[in-house]
Enzyme design. Structure first.
Site, PDB file in Angstrom:
ATOM      1  CE1 TYR A 117      43.904  39.788  47.029  1.00 47.69           C
ATOM      2  CE2 TYR A 117      43.036  40.580  49.325  1.00 47.69           C
ATOM      3  CZ  TYR A 117      43.661  39.695  48.514  1.00 47.69           C
ATOM      4  OH  TYR A 117      43.949  38.436  48.739  1.00 47.69           O
ATOM      5  CE  LYS A 121      41.663  36.782  45.960  1.00 49.41           C
ATOM      6  NZ  LYS A 121      42.138  35.721  45.393  1.00 49.41           N
ATOM      7  CE1 TYR A 131      30.673  29.399  34.564  1.00 54.42           C
ATOM      8  CE2 TYR A 131      30.662  31.515  35.543  1.00 54.42           C
ATOM      9  CZ  TYR A 131      30.904  30.741  34.319  1.00 54.42           C
ATOM     10  OH  TYR A 131      31.272  31.427  33.279  1.00 54.42           O
ATOM     11  CD  GLU A 134      22.834  28.217  35.326  1.00 55.37           C
ATOM     12  OE1 GLU A 134      22.722  27.337  34.565  1.00 55.37           O
ATOM     13  OE2 GLU A 134      22.116  29.077  35.503  1.00 55.37           O
ATOM     14  NE  ARG A 157      51.251  40.320  53.234  1.00 58.69           N
ATOM     15  CZ  ARG A 157      51.094  39.275  52.459  1.00 58.69           C
ATOM     16  NH1 ARG A 157      49.891  38.787  52.435  1.00 58.69           N
ATOM     17  NH2 ARG A 157      52.241  38.668  51.737  1.00 58.69           N
TER      18      ARG A 157
END
Length: 181
Positions: A117, A121, A131, A134, A157
């Site tokens: 995870y 991420k 990106y 770009e 949680r």
């Protein structure tokens, strides 16, 4: 149009915010599903599970959602479109300070049980930054915790004394939204 993943999409789309949206359910870890997806002006990539039991159950899917699926979603962004990648504060894991800044990164090892995870991420953020170089219009949001109708009663949680959960809350950690102007 709106793309939603999960079993609560009818709750979300019944709100006025999404009244002009069409719901399409797909598993975005299945790359073939992208063949049927049109391009969009705005994409909010918030797919994935924030619950350790879920993201650790299928680690390869967890990594794929945040890496390959991120690239495939970016390929579906119209020219001059906007993209939001919903990341996680888990990237700060391992920092010994209570106060952190966005330019600090934790020290999770790649063999850590939750690394699928956290590193997924982190890699998704790196893809977004590539990106951005770009000239893509991309923002990254590192959420701490997100709760809503998908949250189970046994999710440790959640502090049940201070948090009331009902179907009017939006769990963005389970959805991919693609809104077209």
């Amino acid at each position: 149009h709106t793309r939603l993943q999960g079993d609560w999409s009818s709750d979300v789309c019944s709100s006025d915010l999404f009244k002009d949206c069409t719901i399409i359910k797909e598993d975005i870890t299945n790359i073939d599903s992208f063949k049927m997806i049109p391009n969009y002006d705005i994409i909010i990539h918030a797919a994935g599970y924030g619950q350790p039991g879920k993201f650790m159950y299928n680690k390869i899917k967890t990594i794929t959602i945040n890496t390959l699926s991120t690239i495939k979603l970016l390929e579906k962004l119209n020219k001059n479109g906007k993209f939001l990648f919903v990341s996680t504060s888990e990237l700060y894991s391992g920092i010994d300070s209570e106060l952190v800044t966005e330019n600090q990164i934790g020290t999770t090892n790649t063999d850590h049980p939750r690394s699928c995870y956290i590193e997924g991420k982190r890699c998704g953020e790196s893809i977004c930054h590539s990106y951005i170089s770009e000239n893509f219009d991309i923002k990254i949001a590192r959420l701490s915790l997100a709760y809503g109708p998908g949250t189970k009663k046994n999710d440790h949680r959640v502090d049940r004394k201070s948090t009331r959960l009902n179907s009017s809350h939006l769990v963005i950690s389970y959805a991919v939204f693609c809104l077209k102007k």
